[in-house]
Design a protein around this motif. Structure first.
Motif, PDB file in Angstrom:
ATOM      1  N   VAL A  21       0.871  -1.179   0.000  1.00 43.00           N
ATOM      2  CA  VAL A  21       0.000   0.000   0.000  1.00 43.00           C
ATOM      3  C   VAL A  21       0.902   1.221   0.000  1.00 43.00           C
ATOM      4  CG1 VAL A  21      -1.764   1.276   1.251  1.00 43.00           C
ATOM      5  CG2 VAL A  21      -1.798  -1.218   1.286  1.00 43.00           C
ATOM      6  N   ALA A  22       0.721   2.072  -1.014  1.00 45.56           N
ATOM      7  CA  ALA A  22       1.502   3.311  -1.131  1.00 45.56           C
ATOM      8  C   ALA A  22       3.004   3.048  -1.047  1.00 45.56           C
ATOM      9  CB  ALA A  22       1.073   4.313  -0.069  1.00 45.56           C
ATOM     10  N   GLY A  23       3.457   1.953  -1.656  1.00 49.97           N
ATOM     11  CA  GLY A  23       4.877   1.653  -1.710  1.00 49.97           C
ATOM     12  C   GLY A  23       5.432   0.936  -0.497  1.00 49.97           C
ATOM     13  N   SER A  24       4.637   0.728   0.544  1.00 47.18           N
ATOM     14  CA  SER A  24       5.081   0.030   1.749  1.00 47.18           C
ATOM     15  C   SER A  24       4.549  -1.404   1.711  1.00 47.18           C
ATOM     16  CB  SER A  24       4.568   0.766   2.984  1.00 47.18           C
ATOM     17  OG  SER A  24       4.928   0.077   4.148  1.00 47.18           O
ATOM     18  N   THR A  25       5.460  -2.385   1.738  1.00 45.79           N
ATOM     19  CA  THR A  25       5.080  -3.787   1.598  1.00 45.79           C
ATOM     20  C   THR A  25       5.070  -4.501   2.937  1.00 45.79           C
ATOM     21  OG1 THR A  25       5.982  -3.869  -0.634  1.00 45.79           O
ATOM     22  CG2 THR A  25       5.670  -5.981   0.477  1.00 45.79           C
TER      23      THR A  25
END
Length: 159
Positions: free
Chosen positions: A98-102
């Motif tokens: 989500v939004a580049g955070s895995t």
């Protein structure tokens, strides 16, 4: 020898008990402090959650093996993503971005025919806040490029 029996608790009763022990929850007081980065189940937000839009299907060799959904709770004023793995008996890694955070974690829920991994919640502080893209990935064997599907960023309807 003593036999102790405990009453059977549903997951919702257990979650409610944990909420009481934890203090104020997101569903009780929807704010950034109580909702952001929290677990939607433990915070009581999954109870009224709806899926925003259509899920994205994760395909491997043309076969659907999973899906990605965007969830919204009006009571909690928060959204989150969830990834389904429909492969029976799969123990492969699951990822949600989500939004580049895995996040790669054990599934949030395991059933007989699927597994689910939730992302942490994001509190929707403004009526025009855009919801970032959500990507779900299901590992196959650790070597093959893992199949994934992405829901694009949106501004939720009616906002």
């Amino acid at each position: 020898f003593a036999l102790v029996t405990l009453p059977r608790f549903s997951p919702h009763v257990l979650a409610a008990s944990l909420q009481q022990a934890m203090g104020v929850t997101c569903v009780q007081a929807p704010t950034v402090e109580h909702c952001n980065t929290q677990d939607p189940e433990l915070q009581g937000c999954a109870a009224d959650a709806v899926t925003l839009g259509q899920p994205a299907t994760i395909l491997e060799n043309g076969f659907a093996i999973g899906s990605v959904e965007r969830r919204w709770s009006a009571k909690c004023q928060s959204w989150w993503g969830r990834v389904f793995d429909h492969r029976i008996g799969s123990q492969a890694n699951m990822f949600i971005t989500v939004a580049g955070s895995t996040l790669s974690a054990p599934p949030t829920f395991v059933g007989n025919h699927y597994r689910i991994l939730y992302s942490a919640m994001v509190f929707d502080a403004t009526p025009t806040q855009q919801v970032p893209a959500i990507t779900g990935t299901l590992e196959i064997d650790g070597i093959t490029k893992a199949p994934f599907a992405t829901l694009p960023a949106i501004t939720p309807p009616g906002r």
